[in-house]
Design a protein around this motif. Structure first.
Motif, PDB file in Angstrom:
ATOM      1  N   PRO A 332      15.132  21.297  27.766  1.00 52.69           N
ATOM      2  CA  PRO A 332      14.120  21.395  26.703  1.00 52.69           C
ATOM      3  C   PRO A 332      14.669  21.051  25.327  1.00 52.69           C
ATOM      4  CG  PRO A 332      13.964  23.271  28.181  1.00 52.69           C
ATOM      5  CD  PRO A 332      15.215  22.547  28.557  1.00 52.69           C
ATOM      6  N   VAL A 333      15.923  21.429  25.057  1.00 48.62           N
ATOM      7  CA  VAL A 333      16.537  21.113  23.761  1.00 48.62           C
ATOM      8  C   VAL A 333      16.642  19.609  23.589  1.00 48.62           C
ATOM      9  CG1 VAL A 333      18.606  21.370  22.337  1.00 48.62           C
ATOM     10  CG2 VAL A 333      17.820  23.280  23.748  1.00 48.62           C
ATOM     11  N   LEU A 334      17.029  18.897  24.654  1.00 44.83           N
ATOM     12  CA  LEU A 334      17.169  17.437  24.579  1.00 44.83           C
ATOM     13  C   LEU A 334      15.815  16.778  24.333  1.00 44.83           C
ATOM     14  CD1 LEU A 334      19.717  16.807  27.488  1.00 44.83           C
ATOM     15  CD2 LEU A 334      20.171  17.141  25.059  1.00 44.83           C
ATOM     16  N   HIS A 335      14.741  17.268  24.995  1.00 46.21           N
ATOM     17  CA  HIS A 335      13.410  16.697  24.762  1.00 46.21           C
ATOM     18  C   HIS A 335      12.936  16.968  23.340  1.00 46.21           C
ATOM     19  CE1 HIS A 335      12.418  15.133  28.736  1.00 46.21           C
ATOM     20  NE2 HIS A 335      12.942  16.250  29.296  1.00 46.21           N
ATOM     21  N   ASP A 336      13.245  18.147  22.801  1.00 51.36           N
ATOM     22  CA  ASP A 336      12.880  18.445  21.414  1.00 51.36           C
ATOM     23  C   ASP A 336      13.593  17.499  20.449  1.00 51.36           C
ATOM     24  OD1 ASP A 336      11.249  20.462  22.277  1.00 51.36           O
ATOM     25  OD2 ASP A 336      12.701  22.089  21.882  1.00 51.36           O
ATOM     26  N   LEU A 337      14.864  17.259  20.719  1.00 48.34           N
ATOM     27  CA  LEU A 337      15.630  16.359  19.852  1.00 48.34           C
ATOM     28  C   LEU A 337      15.076  14.938  19.917  1.00 48.34           C
ATOM     29  CD1 LEU A 337      19.307  17.530  20.510  1.00 48.34           C
ATOM     30  CD2 LEU A 337      17.885  17.991  18.515  1.00 48.34           C
ATOM     31  N   SER A 339      11.986  14.130  20.365  1.00 48.07           N
ATOM     32  CA  SER A 339      10.769  14.110  19.559  1.00 48.07           C
ATOM     33  C   SER A 339      11.097  14.082  18.062  1.00 48.07           C
ATOM     34  CB  SER A 339       9.903  15.334  19.885  1.00 48.07           C
ATOM     35  OG  SER A 339       9.546  15.349  21.257  1.00 48.07           O
ATOM     36  N   GLN A 340      12.114  14.865  17.667  1.00 48.40           N
ATOM     37  CA  GLN A 340      12.473  14.955  16.258  1.00 48.40           C
ATOM     38  C   GLN A 340      13.070  13.655  15.728  1.00 48.40           C
ATOM     39  OE1 GLN A 340      15.050  18.346  15.831  1.00 48.40           O
ATOM     40  NE2 GLN A 340      13.605  19.735  16.852  1.00 48.40           N
ATOM     41  N   LEU A 341      13.834  12.969  16.551  1.00 50.94           N
ATOM     42  CA  LEU A 341      14.551  11.775  16.102  1.00 50.94           C
ATOM     43  C   LEU A 341      13.839  10.479  16.476  1.00 50.94           C
ATOM     44  CD1 LEU A 341      18.181  12.928  17.023  1.00 50.94           C
ATOM     45  CD2 LEU A 341      17.108  12.932  14.770  1.00 50.94           C
ATOM     46  N   MET A 342      12.674  10.592  17.074  1.00 49.52           N
ATOM     47  CA  MET A 342      11.950   9.401  17.497  1.00 49.52           C
ATOM     48  C   MET A 342      11.579   8.528  16.300  1.00 49.52           C
ATOM     49  SD  MET A 342      10.839   7.630  20.003  1.00 49.52           S
ATOM     50  CE  MET A 342      10.766   8.755  21.396  1.00 49.52           C
ATOM     51  N   GLN A 353      15.323   7.704  25.203  1.00 46.96           N
ATOM     52  CA  GLN A 353      14.927   8.178  26.533  1.00 46.96           C
ATOM     53  C   GLN A 353      15.836   9.317  26.976  1.00 46.96           C
ATOM     54  OE1 GLN A 353      15.193   5.089  29.486  1.00 46.96           O
ATOM     55  NE2 GLN A 353      14.372   6.357  31.148  1.00 46.96           N
ATOM     56  N   VAL A 354      15.255  10.356  27.596  1.00 48.16           N
ATOM     57  CA  VAL A 354      16.012  11.463  28.174  1.00 48.16           C
ATOM     58  C   VAL A 354      16.020  11.302  29.695  1.00 48.16           C
ATOM     59  CG1 VAL A 354      16.152  13.960  28.512  1.00 48.16           C
ATOM     60  CG2 VAL A 354      15.465  13.036  26.284  1.00 48.16           C
ATOM     61  N   VAL A 355      17.204  11.270  30.275  1.00 51.27           N
ATOM     62  CA  VAL A 355      17.359  11.150  31.730  1.00 51.27           C
ATOM     63  C   VAL A 355      18.044  12.431  32.205  1.00 51.27           C
ATOM     64  CG1 VAL A 355      18.341   9.820  33.627  1.00 51.27           C
ATOM     65  CG2 VAL A 355      17.580   8.651  31.536  1.00 51.27           C
ATOM     66  N   ALA A 356      17.259  13.352  32.781  1.00 51.67           N
ATOM     67  CA  ALA A 356      17.797  14.648  33.183  1.00 51.67           C
ATOM     68  C   ALA A 356      16.866  15.307  34.179  1.00 51.67           C
ATOM     69  CB  ALA A 356      17.985  15.546  31.964  1.00 51.67           C
ATOM     70  N   PRO A 357      17.387  16.168  35.042  1.00 47.92           N
ATOM     71  CA  PRO A 357      16.511  16.958  35.916  1.00 47.92           C
ATOM     72  C   PRO A 357      15.759  18.006  35.097  1.00 47.92           C
ATOM     73  CG  PRO A 357      18.790  17.652  36.138  1.00 47.92           C
ATOM     74  CD  PRO A 357      18.808  16.439  35.248  1.00 47.92           C
ATOM     75  N   ILE A 377      23.244  11.427  18.855  1.00 49.15           N
ATOM     76  CA  ILE A 377      22.049  10.582  18.928  1.00 49.15           C
ATOM     77  C   ILE A 377      21.859   9.795  17.638  1.00 49.15           C
ATOM     78  CG2 ILE A 377      19.540  10.600  19.197  1.00 49.15           C
ATOM     79  CD1 ILE A 377      19.918  13.218  20.863  1.00 49.15           C
ATOM     80  N   GLN A 378      22.088  10.452  16.490  1.00 49.24           N
ATOM     81  CA  GLN A 378      21.976   9.740  15.215  1.00 49.24           C
ATOM     82  C   GLN A 378      23.009   8.625  15.114  1.00 49.24           C
ATOM     83  OE1 GLN A 378      22.246  12.738  12.169  1.00 49.24           O
ATOM     84  NE2 GLN A 378      20.017  12.988  12.066  1.00 49.24           N
TER      85      GLN A 378
END
Length: 485
Positions: A332-337, A339-342, A353-357, A377-378
């Motif tokens: 969830p933290v990775l998906h939030d990031l 969205s924030q950095l999109m 893109q997030v690639v994770a289970p 990511i930045q």
């Protein structure tokens, strides 16, 4: 005293000491041999005369008349041998003298018991025979007929005659010592010069290194300790050269950072000052004031971010932050990031893109984990245009792994070597506002990962992109690295 003279003196002391010990032993051996041979020779004379004396049972000394003894003494005189004969009454019967010459009672009693007496030097205090003008050595041999004393022969020769070979040995020894010292001086000078020459090379090389020349190399053959020292010296100089180059690189990056920081701070400060002057003198139209104030806030945030990044790095580097590590799902933290950095990614026309289970459990400080991933990511967005950035996450045995992969400009080996160091920018010309332009982002990431007991790796090729891999371990499996003293 110079080392070459110390070595020469050492060699000479060894040579002189060795020759002295050998010479002392040789002279002692020569002296013993000379006296032993002299005793045996005179005992032979005495025993031969004794055989003649024993031939007459009535009067053992009768056959040894004066005429015979005079002739014998004449023969022995050429060999510097002197003869005296005593009868069984302790009376000197040859050579004839006016005075009555007798042996001392102690000496006579010893001879009467059949014991022979050897005299090395009658000038010695312990000599059983009184001293004469010249020093004599000799033997007193009793002639026995059964248990009865027949006569006594005292055969002697001058000590200087016996010690003549000893004097010759001393002269030869002295000659050998002088020759050996001369040869030893020459050889010790050559050996010392050869050794000190190599030491002087090391000394000159050390002076060059002290003066800042790190291109010094001392040739060696690996034959002795000095060659080993030269080899170690070369290794030291190589290490110093590398350290010096790294220091210069650090200084260069620091100067670049200071220039960049001054530039970054001057631009917003100039903007803020210009707007404030405009507001002060009512030079800004009323409808433009909200936009001007918003611009001042944006520039102020830039300054605060620049200062905070430096302060944050110093705290992390000096272990002044507390980590509150817990187990949580990182996905969830990775998906939030994402969205924030999109928005930042869209500006560079990048796909994020997030690639994770659905779940990847990680043991970490949630806020600092977020800071690590944001910086990575930045950094990927900063150096990728019209590309794709993947945030990959997976579980490992006793840990979790997170990767940020891009297909941007990439890095060469030299850049990868310094990528996690403070002030370093892989491509300063392409840095953009708001995306880690201070050159501290990856340094902060590296320090935080290490404090978590994890590890970070980077793989990259120029123009093919980069991948940063962070591994964080479960509780009890952290890999803490000892700090260098």
């Amino acid at each position: 005293m110079k080392l070459i003279y110390q070595n020469m003196l050492g060699f000479l002391l060894i040579i002189v000491t060795t020759i002295s010990i050998i010479g002392y032993s040789e002279i002692g051996y020569a002296r013993n041999q000379a006296y032993t041979q002299n005793y045996q020779r005179m005992e032979g004379y005495a025993n031969s005369l004794g055989d003649l004396a024993e031939a007459d049972g009535k009067n053992g000394t009768a056959l040894l008349n004066n005429n015979f003894l005079n002739q014998l003494q004449f023969v022995l005189h050429g060999d510097d041998v002197h003869l005296r004969i005593f009868n069984d009454k302790n009376q000197q019967i040859y050579p004839k003298t006016d005075s009555d010459i007798q042996l001392s009672k102690t000496v006579f009693n010893t001879l009467q018991n059949g014991q022979e007496i050897r005299i090395q030097n009658n000038h010695d205090e312990n000599s059983p025979i009184r001293s004469t003008k010249d020093a004599y050595t000799g033997v007193l041999v009793p002639w026995m007929n059964g248990r009865n004393l027949v006569g006594i022969a005292w055969i002697s020769s001058r000590v200087k005659h016996v010690e003549r070979p000893i004097y010759t040995a001393k002269r030869n020894l002295l000659r050998a010592l002088l020759i050996t010292v001369a040869v030893g001086l020459l050889m010790s000078f050559i050996i010392s010069y050869y050794s000190t020459k190599r030491i002087k090379k090391l000394s000159r090389a050390t002076q060059k290194v002290a003066a800042g020349d790190f291109d010094v190399h001392i040739p060696h053959k690996d034959s002795d300790e000095i060659d080993q020292l030269a080899e170690n010296f070369n290794k030291m100089v190589k290490a110093l050269k590398q350290s010096n180059e790294e220091v210069k690189a650090q200084e260069k990056r620091r100067d670049q950072f200071m220039a960049d920081a001054a530039h970054e701070m001057r631009t917003p400060l100039t903007t803020i000052n210009g707007i404030l002057e405009g507001l002060q003198y009512d030079a800004i139209p009323e409808e433009s004031k909200p936009k001007s104030i918003a611009l001042m806030q944006h520039e102020t945030k830039r300054l605060i971010r620049l200062v905070n990044e430096n302060l944050d790095y110093e705290k992390i580097r000096n272990n002044q932050i507390m980590l509150y590590k817990v187990n949580f799902n990182a996905v969830p933290v990775l998906h939030d990031l994402r969205s924030q950095l999109m928005q930042n990614a869209k500006k560079a026309n990048d796909q994020l893109q997030v690639v994770a289970p659905d779940e990847v459990e990680v043991y970490a400080d949630r806020d600092r984990f977020t800071q690590i991933m944001v910086n990575l990511i930045q950094n990927a967005i900063q150096f990728t245009h019209d590309g794709k950035i993947k945030i990959i996450s997976q579980r490992l045995e006793h840990g979790a792994q997170f990767s940020v992969q891009d297909n941007g400009i990439g890095m060469d080996e030299k850049q990868m070597k310094f990528i996690f160091e403070r002030f370093f920018k892989a491509d300063p010309s392409r840095a953009r506002l708001g995306t880690g332009e201070s050159g501290l982002g990856l340094s902060i990431v590296s320090s935080l990962v290490k404090q978590h007991g994890g590890k970070i790796e980077v793989k990259s090729e120029p123009e093919k992109g980069s991948i940063f891999i962070v591994t964080l371990y479960d509780k009890g499996y952290e890999q803490f690295v000892k700090k260098k003293k």
